[in-house]
Write a protein that holds these residues in place. Structure first.
Motif, PDB file in Angstrom:
ATOM      1  N   PHE A  72       0.829  -1.209   0.000  1.00 30.94           N
ATOM      2  CA  PHE A  72       0.000   0.000   0.000  1.00 30.94           C
ATOM      3  C   PHE A  72       0.855   1.248   0.000  1.00 30.94           C
ATOM      4  O   PHE A  72       0.590   2.198  -0.724  1.00 30.94           O
ATOM      5  CB  PHE A  72      -0.897   0.031   1.223  1.00 30.94           C
ATOM      6  N   LYS A 102     -16.384  -1.363  -4.307  1.00 29.08           N
ATOM      7  CA  LYS A 102     -15.325  -0.813  -3.471  1.00 29.08           C
ATOM      8  C   LYS A 102     -14.048  -0.580  -4.281  1.00 29.08           C
ATOM      9  O   LYS A 102     -13.439   0.486  -4.206  1.00 29.08           O
ATOM     10  CB  LYS A 102     -15.059  -1.790  -2.330  1.00 29.08           C
ATOM     11  N   THR A 141      -7.295  -4.386   5.808  1.00 30.00           N
ATOM     12  CA  THR A 141      -8.021  -4.162   4.568  1.00 30.00           C
ATOM     13  C   THR A 141      -9.412  -4.786   4.539  1.00 30.00           C
ATOM     14  O   THR A 141     -10.229  -4.443   3.711  1.00 30.00           O
ATOM     15  CB  THR A 141      -7.253  -4.819   3.408  1.00 30.00           C
ATOM     16  N   TYR A 142      -9.602  -5.749   5.415  1.00 27.36           N
ATOM     17  CA  TYR A 142     -10.829  -6.543   5.354  1.00 27.36           C
ATOM     18  C   TYR A 142     -10.997  -7.203   3.990  1.00 27.36           C
ATOM     19  O   TYR A 142     -12.102  -7.324   3.487  1.00 27.36           O
ATOM     20  CB  TYR A 142     -12.052  -5.704   5.719  1.00 27.36           C
ATOM     21  N   ILE A 143      -9.878  -7.570   3.433  1.00 31.55           N
ATOM     22  CA  ILE A 143      -9.923  -8.315   2.177  1.00 31.55           C
ATOM     23  C   ILE A 143      -9.104  -9.576   2.376  1.00 31.55           C
ATOM     24  O   ILE A 143      -8.050  -9.539   3.006  1.00 31.55           O
ATOM     25  CB  ILE A 143      -9.282  -7.519   1.027  1.00 31.55           C
ATOM     26  N   PHE A 201       0.950 -10.621  -3.867  1.00 30.54           N
ATOM     27  CA  PHE A 201       0.001 -10.300  -2.814  1.00 30.54           C
ATOM     28  C   PHE A 201       0.421 -10.892  -1.481  1.00 30.54           C
ATOM     29  O   PHE A 201       0.234 -10.290  -0.435  1.00 30.54           O
ATOM     30  CB  PHE A 201      -1.400 -10.792  -3.199  1.00 30.54           C
ATOM     31  N   GLN A 228       1.714  -8.407   1.455  1.00 23.88           N
ATOM     32  CA  GLN A 228       0.588  -8.390   2.382  1.00 23.88           C
ATOM     33  C   GLN A 228      -0.450  -7.347   2.019  1.00 23.88           C
ATOM     34  O   GLN A 228      -0.789  -6.490   2.830  1.00 23.88           O
ATOM     35  CB  GLN A 228       1.101  -8.165   3.790  1.00 23.88           C
ATOM     36  N   ARG A 229      -0.932  -7.461   0.820  1.00 25.01           N
ATOM     37  CA  ARG A 229      -1.920  -6.511   0.355  1.00 25.01           C
ATOM     38  C   ARG A 229      -3.320  -6.863   0.834  1.00 25.01           C
ATOM     39  O   ARG A 229      -4.297  -6.240   0.438  1.00 25.01           O
ATOM     40  CB  ARG A 229      -1.920  -6.490  -1.177  1.00 25.01           C
ATOM     41  N   VAL A 230      -3.401  -7.892   1.616  1.00 26.68           N
ATOM     42  CA  VAL A 230      -4.688  -8.343   2.136  1.00 26.68           C
ATOM     43  C   VAL A 230      -4.506  -8.756   3.590  1.00 26.68           C
ATOM     44  O   VAL A 230      -3.394  -8.710   4.104  1.00 26.68           O
ATOM     45  CB  VAL A 230      -5.204  -9.543   1.311  1.00 26.68           C
TER      46      VAL A 230
END
Lengths: 347, 347
Positions: A50, A111, B59-61, B112, B116-118
């Motif tokens: 991010f 989203k 992220t809640y993903i 990902f 740690q994009r999630v």
DNA sequence: TTGTAGGCGTTATCAT
DNA sequence: ATGATAACGCCTACAA
């Protein structure tokens, strides 16, 4: 979680040096680089995606928004998108757009669109309202939409000619001697279904075959719905001699209903699907259907997205043609059948 | 792109006020809130997801990492994951893990995972090396893996008992009188395939049936490969009386090869698949197969991920059972067939 | 109820 | 070749 700062401290260098070293900038000396890499490994450092995206303002990711990730219909389309995306060195993620959460949360697709978590999007779901698309699309955030008709900047429309497809399929049925043709279709608020019906009725009209409302059914684009609607149709007093299903899945469901009632396809009933999914040719009788150029659709969507991303101009509307594939589920209408059908009803 | 600052300026309030107003904090007056909302709308403001995630550190993903997003096998599993994810108010994205890009880039899945994009991941692909998983898994980044056996913190293993499944299928074939059984399977470096073979050989051994290396084939888990290997098998001098395919897709491919050669299944050849995909029961003859509890697998993966995310303890290893589903592609072995087969070879 | 300000972890500019 | 530092856009104490 170790950050770049920790690595810098541990390696005894500046933060910027770590960044350069890890991103392969050539002006860092070999010695420093390996020192940094070692420190990073030691601390199990991982860059924060991010933070990086935030700084760079781009992700090299595009999103594919589907109505339901688990559907079999998309399989081949995804293949096309996937290959093209890869070719261009971008990453692809898929997300769905259905609204099933208890807290009335927005769908993942919306989203991603709103928060621009990707560089561009391909939208194949009708669950995303037009307005959301219109105000998400930007100079640096192009969107490709499938089977819609939105006039807006940075929005690229790719459609399949469902009207023509529906027309040709129906025409074929009529040419085979059928005059009593039912349409068992999907949701009435989807453009795909509407267009197929339009083509269907156009063909009827053009050949002087009367349209019969009692033989038009509306359901979902899936097997269960095809099965149920067919049972309902069969419960009615008079039957058509042919059925045009809104898509292949529905036709497969219908086939099951016929099997259960011992009605032979195509001898006693001709059926035709739409889409040209794999299953259509594997099932017995193999399904006559209208093939959508699925791989090409996917590839084209992705191509156009990249063109737009790279500042090249792209046609706002592109229409793809379908192809009628004749297999074993349709036959020419022979008059006697009409009787045998009435017979099996009465018993 | 308008930022929160622009909105603040336009609405004549402070940045924080905008943030509060837009995120529904109750301490903002109604008047201010609507002023802010209006300004946001006017400027077409959209929150930047990255900045927000960066700040919030979550992220809640969750990510679902597949070997190939377009495969039909995952369909039902995805359904399970999807439903559960939704239930928990999280978003789900799917990404693939294949390495097809020209620039030798890492796959999206690995990216990902590493960055740690999630908030967590479910890994169903064998293209992600164990080490990547081991050092990606963290206290606040749990990973669920399917069909592996990795002993590491924050890594949750869910497996299907492929050994037992392979054993039962083979046992059934033997009980039907078959002694000449081929195994036409997928890649030899996948655990699924290895385990199915293990079960296969165990059953052979236990029933005193000799294992014949000449009847073991290795390919890919897809239709084409099943088709090709079957053709190769049929080109060999002597044939088995039954074939155990590594998965249903391969069996479907095999079926096509038999059809082309006019070899009747199951009369002349019994075949059995693995997985229990939809297609298996739709094709004719309907395929005898070993069903994996696919929806449950998906749902369980997601559940366990959430448990871990919420700090609850989860079993490191869970093993799911399979179920043999007997349909029409297998028959008891009758001795005369052996001759008719030899006959059709010679012509 | 609203405003100020610091910081999330990177990258990139500008000095050194 | 390396280091210091200012953004990127948002959130959230804390102060007013």
């Amino acid at each position: 979680m170790a950050t770049i700062k920790d690595v810098a401290k541990h390696a005894g260098v500046a933060v910027s040096t770590v960044s350069y070293a890890l991103n392969g900038n050539s002006k860092i000396s070999k010695a420093t680089r390996s020192k940094v890499i070692e420190a990073a490994k030691y601390l199990n450092y991982k860059k924060n995606g991010f933070a990086s995206d935030l700084k760079k303002q781009s992700t090299y990711i595009i999103a594919l928004i589907l109505s339901d990730m688990s559907g079999p219909y998309y399989s081949e389309i995804i293949q096309g998108v996937q290959d093209t995306t890869n070719e261009h060195g971008y990453d692809l993620i898929a997300c769905n757009s259905f609204v099933g959460s208890p807290n009335n949360k927005e769908s993942t697709g919306i989203k991603f669109l709103k928060e621009q978590r990707v560089d561009g999007a391909i939208v194949m779901s009708h669950l995303i309202p037009d307005e959301v698309l219109i105000d998400a699309a930007q100079e640096n955030f192009p969107i490709v939409v499938l089977n819609r008709n939105i006039e807006s900047d940075h929005l690229i429309n790719i459609s399949v000619d469902n009207i023509q497809g529906g027309f040709n399929a129906t025409k074929y049925l009529i040419e085979q001697g059928h005059r009593d043709i039912a349409f068992v279709g999907g949701p009435s608020d989807t453009r795909d279904n509407q267009d197929r019906i339009t083509g269907f009725r156009k063909a009827l009209e053009m050949h002087g075959v009367p349209y019969q409302p009692k033989w038009q059914f509306t359901g979902q684009f899936n097997r269960t719905s095809g099965y149920r609607l067919t049972k309902i149709l069969l419960a009615q007093q008079d039957w058509p001699t042919a059925i045009f299903y809104g898509n292949d899945e529905m036709a497969v469901g219908g086939l099951k209903a016929f099997e259960e009632k011992n009605i032979r396809v195509p001898d006693e009933m001709s059926i035709i699907g739409f889409d040209g999914i794999d299953l259509a040719e594997l099932i017995r009788p193999a399904l006559t259907t209208t093939r959508q150029p699925k791989y090409e659709i996917g590839a084209l969507c992705a191509r156009f997205l990249f063109y737009s991303l790279h500042g090249e101009s792209v046609a706002q509307h592109t229409n793809l043609q379908t192809e009628l594939i004749i297999r074993q589920s349709t036959a020419t209408f022979k008059h006697e059948r009409s009787n045998s059908l009435t017979l099996s009803v009465s018993k």
